[in-house]
Design a protein around this motif. Structure first.
Motif, PDB file in Angstrom:
ATOM      1  N   PRO A  47      33.667  68.762 122.005  1.00  0.00           N
ATOM      2  CA  PRO A  47      34.531  67.761 122.422  1.00  0.00           C
ATOM      3  C   PRO A  47      34.235  66.237 122.077  1.00  0.00           C
ATOM      4  N   ALA A  48      34.835  65.168 121.855  1.00  0.00           N
ATOM      5  CA  ALA A  48      34.335  63.902 121.405  1.00  0.00           C
ATOM      6  C   ALA A  48      33.877  63.373 122.846  1.00  0.00           C
ATOM      7  N   LYS A  49      32.510  62.805 122.489  1.00  0.00           N
ATOM      8  CA  LYS A  49      31.708  62.266 123.735  1.00  0.00           C
ATOM      9  C   LYS A  49      32.243  61.054 124.112  1.00  0.00           C
ATOM     10  N   LYS A  50      32.218  60.824 125.399  1.00  0.00           N
ATOM     11  CA  LYS A  50      32.633  59.502 125.854  1.00  0.00           C
ATOM     12  C   LYS A  50      31.402  58.391 125.450  1.00  0.00           C
ATOM     13  N   ASP A  51      32.178  57.218 124.980  1.00  0.00           N
ATOM     14  CA  ASP A  51      31.459  56.079 124.746  1.00  0.00           C
ATOM     15  C   ASP A  51      30.670  56.224 123.524  1.00  0.00           C
ATOM     16  N   LEU A  52      30.726  57.340 122.735  1.00  0.00           N
ATOM     17  CA  LEU A  52      30.207  57.448 121.203  1.00  0.00           C
ATOM     18  C   LEU A  52      30.830  56.432 120.117  1.00  0.00           C
ATOM     19  N   LEU A  53      29.882  55.584 119.715  1.00  0.00           N
ATOM     20  CA  LEU A  53      30.357  54.733 118.797  1.00  0.00           C
ATOM     21  C   LEU A  53      30.377  55.168 117.237  1.00  0.00           C
ATOM     22  N   LEU A  54      29.356  55.808 117.093  1.00  0.00           N
ATOM     23  CA  LEU A  54      29.204  56.320 115.601  1.00  0.00           C
ATOM     24  C   LEU A  54      28.019  57.474 115.644  1.00  0.00           C
ATOM     25  N   ARG A  55      28.472  58.460 114.753  1.00  0.00           N
ATOM     26  CA  ARG A  55      27.645  59.683 114.579  1.00  0.00           C
ATOM     27  C   ARG A  55      27.394  59.667 113.049  1.00  0.00           C
ATOM     28  N   PHE A  56      26.147  59.538 112.575  1.00  0.00           N
ATOM     29  CA  PHE A  56      25.864  59.787 111.336  1.00  0.00           C
ATOM     30  C   PHE A  56      24.541  60.433 110.998  1.00  0.00           C
ATOM     31  N   VAL A  57      24.429  60.983 109.580  1.00  0.00           N
ATOM     32  CA  VAL A  57      23.006  62.085 109.470  1.00  0.00           C
ATOM     33  C   VAL A  57      22.253  61.227 108.400  1.00  0.00           C
ATOM     34  N   SER A  58      21.050  61.400 108.153  1.00  0.00           N
ATOM     35  CA  SER A  58      20.262  60.962 107.218  1.00  0.00           C
ATOM     36  C   SER A  58      19.498  62.247 106.575  1.00  0.00           C
ATOM     37  N   VAL A  59      19.352  61.937 105.025  1.00  0.00           N
ATOM     38  CA  VAL A  59      18.321  62.986 104.388  1.00  0.00           C
ATOM     39  C   VAL A  59      18.035  62.340 103.177  1.00  0.00           C
ATOM     40  N   ALA A  60      16.828  62.939 102.569  1.00  0.00           N
ATOM     41  CA  ALA A  60      16.133  62.186 101.552  1.00  0.00           C
ATOM     42  C   ALA A  60      15.603  63.260 100.662  1.00  0.00           C
ATOM     43  N   ASP A  61      15.171  62.948  99.351  1.00  0.00           N
ATOM     44  CA  ASP A  61      14.577  63.724  98.509  1.00  0.00           C
ATOM     45  C   ASP A  61      15.174  65.162  98.118  1.00  0.00           C
ATOM     46  N   THR A  62      16.489  64.914  97.971  1.00  0.00           N
ATOM     47  CA  THR A  62      17.262  65.974  97.898  1.00  0.00           C
ATOM     48  C   THR A  62      17.490  66.486  96.597  1.00  0.00           C
ATOM     49  N   GLY A  63      17.444  65.777  95.257  1.00  0.00           N
ATOM     50  CA  GLY A  63      18.226  66.199  94.409  1.00  0.00           C
ATOM     51  C   GLY A  63      17.651  67.128  93.266  1.00  0.00           C
ATOM     52  N   THR A  64      17.360  68.240  93.860  1.00  0.00           N
ATOM     53  CA  THR A  64      16.769  69.408  92.935  1.00  0.00           C
ATOM     54  C   THR A  64      17.977  70.334  92.694  1.00  0.00           C
ATOM     55  N   TYR A 279      25.388  54.830 120.827  1.00  0.00           N
ATOM     56  CA  TYR A 279      26.304  54.299 121.867  1.00  0.00           C
ATOM     57  C   TYR A 279      25.693  53.015 122.280  1.00  0.00           C
ATOM     58  N   LYS A 280      26.541  52.417 123.155  1.00  0.00           N
ATOM     59  CA  LYS A 280      26.287  50.835 123.280  1.00  0.00           C
ATOM     60  C   LYS A 280      24.986  50.667 123.710  1.00  0.00           C
ATOM     61  N   ASP A 281      24.089  51.351 124.191  1.00  0.00           N
ATOM     62  CA  ASP A 281      22.898  50.941 125.024  1.00  0.00           C
ATOM     63  C   ASP A 281      21.787  52.032 124.238  1.00  0.00           C
ATOM     64  N   ARG A 282      22.145  52.809 123.373  1.00  0.00           N
ATOM     65  CA  ARG A 282      20.898  53.618 122.881  1.00  0.00           C
ATOM     66  C   ARG A 282      21.444  54.505 121.804  1.00  0.00           C
ATOM     67  N   ILE A 283      20.612  54.926 121.018  1.00  0.00           N
ATOM     68  CA  ILE A 283      20.928  55.906 119.814  1.00  0.00           C
ATOM     69  C   ILE A 283      19.997  57.235 120.142  1.00  0.00           C
ATOM     70  N   GLU A 284      20.634  58.308 120.119  1.00  0.00           N
ATOM     71  CA  GLU A 284      20.264  59.645 120.459  1.00  0.00           C
ATOM     72  C   GLU A 284      20.097  60.360 118.965  1.00  0.00           C
ATOM     73  N   VAL A 285      18.747  60.633 118.764  1.00  0.00           N
ATOM     74  CA  VAL A 285      18.233  61.097 117.417  1.00  0.00           C
ATOM     75  C   VAL A 285      18.032  62.724 117.609  1.00  0.00           C
ATOM     76  N   SER A 286      18.669  63.554 116.493  1.00  0.00           N
ATOM     77  CA  SER A 286      18.303  64.861 116.568  1.00  0.00           C
ATOM     78  C   SER A 286      17.820  65.345 115.292  1.00  0.00           C
ATOM     79  N   ALA A 287      16.749  66.212 115.296  1.00  0.00           N
ATOM     80  CA  ALA A 287      16.128  66.635 113.843  1.00  0.00           C
ATOM     81  C   ALA A 287      16.661  67.969 113.814  1.00  0.00           C
ATOM     82  N   ILE A 288      17.139  68.364 112.731  1.00  0.00           N
ATOM     83  CA  ILE A 288      17.858  69.911 112.800  1.00  0.00           C
ATOM     84  C   ILE A 288      17.410  70.587 111.539  1.00  0.00           C
ATOM     85  N   ALA A 289      16.773  71.699 111.699  1.00  0.00           N
ATOM     86  CA  ALA A 289      16.296  72.603 110.573  1.00  0.00           C
ATOM     87  C   ALA A 289      17.307  73.287 110.063  1.00  0.00           C
TER      88      ALA A 289
END
Length: 305
Positions: A47-64, A279-289
């Protein structure tokens, strides 16, 4: 056993068989397991998280276009089904080995077809392999990378992103003048800078003393909370250094060993990508395998100093 009980068991069994058959058909059709998640994952998005402003992901060195890239892409797809996002920061080396734009279908459009069909936007920067053909100009012009130039800025909600060309042949004089100006003009509470090369790193290339001298005073002065990069084929997250967290997400298709430094919060060579919930006061980072396991979690405070 009464009639109602037998009907319930029969219908339950039929439903399970039908769901499994549908998943098998999809897998057979696509000849890739990257897009297949178990039925409960596909149906029961968080479910949508309260007060979540934005969710995005990052990845690099992908183009194989190889197995490792598809494995990470599969994890990105599975994460999207549970936690929808519409932005991917693509931090360089988008096309191996020499940035040939004719490979774009094999190394970008096919591996990320699930996300692209859903309208997820990729925002790219240039890596050292990308500039080997026509200095990367075909990638700058390629619509799917959404680059407004070799360096550019864009905003999402209360986050402003600044994409850099960190290659040795970059237009450093004008780029640094531009970055200083754009950072000073920004009224966004969250400022995220990304480029291909590391500033702090415990990997093969190590930290870049010139970049430390150039960027860290700027980041501190203008309150940049996060710098994202690749180049090292590993994952590493630092503690806040003078207010800025440095995050390497270069294990998007292949991996190399990585060590630790006194400022390292977590490092691993596992194939992976990173997710950010703002969020307004923090960014929660998760690394996913690639097995969908969250192996690192961290918090970036709005005022990180």
């Amino acid at each position: 056993m009464n009639l109602k009980r037998r009907q319930f068991l029969f219908l339950s069994s039929f439903s399970a068989i039908g769901t499994g058959f549908l998943a098998w058909m999809l897998a057979d059709k696509n000849h890739q397991t990257a897009d297949i998640t178990d039925s409960t994952t596909a149906i029961a998005a968080n479910p949508a998280k309260k007060d979540l402003l934005l969710r995005f992901v990052s990845v690099a060195d992908t183009g194989t276009g190889a197995k490792g890239q598809y494995a990470v892409a599969g994890a990105m797809n599975a994460y999207h089904k549970r936690n929808p996002y519409d932005l991917v920061v693509l931090a360089g080396d988008n096309i191996y080995n020499n940035g040939e734009i004719e490979k774009i279908s094999a190394v970008f459009e096919r591996p990320y077809q699930y996300l692209l069909k859903l309208g997820v936007k990729f925002q790219a920067c240039l890596g050292n392999h990308d500039i080997r053909t026509e200095n990367g100009d075909p990638q700058v012009k390629y619509a799917g990378f959404n680059m407004k130039g070799r360096y550019y800025t864009f905003k999402r909600n209360q986050v402003q992103f600044f994409a850099l060309d960190t290659n040795s042949n970059a237009d450093w004089k004008n780029q640094l003048t531009w970055l200083e100006k754009e950072l000073s003009l920004s009224n966004a509470p969250w400022k995220v800078v990304f480029g291909h090369h590391p500033i702090y790193s415990s990997g093969q290339y190590g930290s870049n003393p010139d970049f430390i001298k150039t960027f860290t005073p700027l980041f501190k002065k203008h309150g940049v909370q996060l710098y994202i990069n690749g180049h090292e084929h590993s994952y590493e997250r630092t503690r806040a250094i003078n207010g800025t967290t440095y995050l390497i997400c270069g294990a998007g298709a292949g991996n190399r060993p990585v060590g630790r430094s006194e400022w390292t919060k977590y490092s691993t060579s596992d194939l992976s990508f990173a997710s950010y919930e703002v969020y307004k006061d923090r960014i929660e980072v998760s690394a996913i395998a690639t097995d969908n396991r969250i192996f690192d979690k961290g918090i970036i405070q709005l005022k990180s100093a």
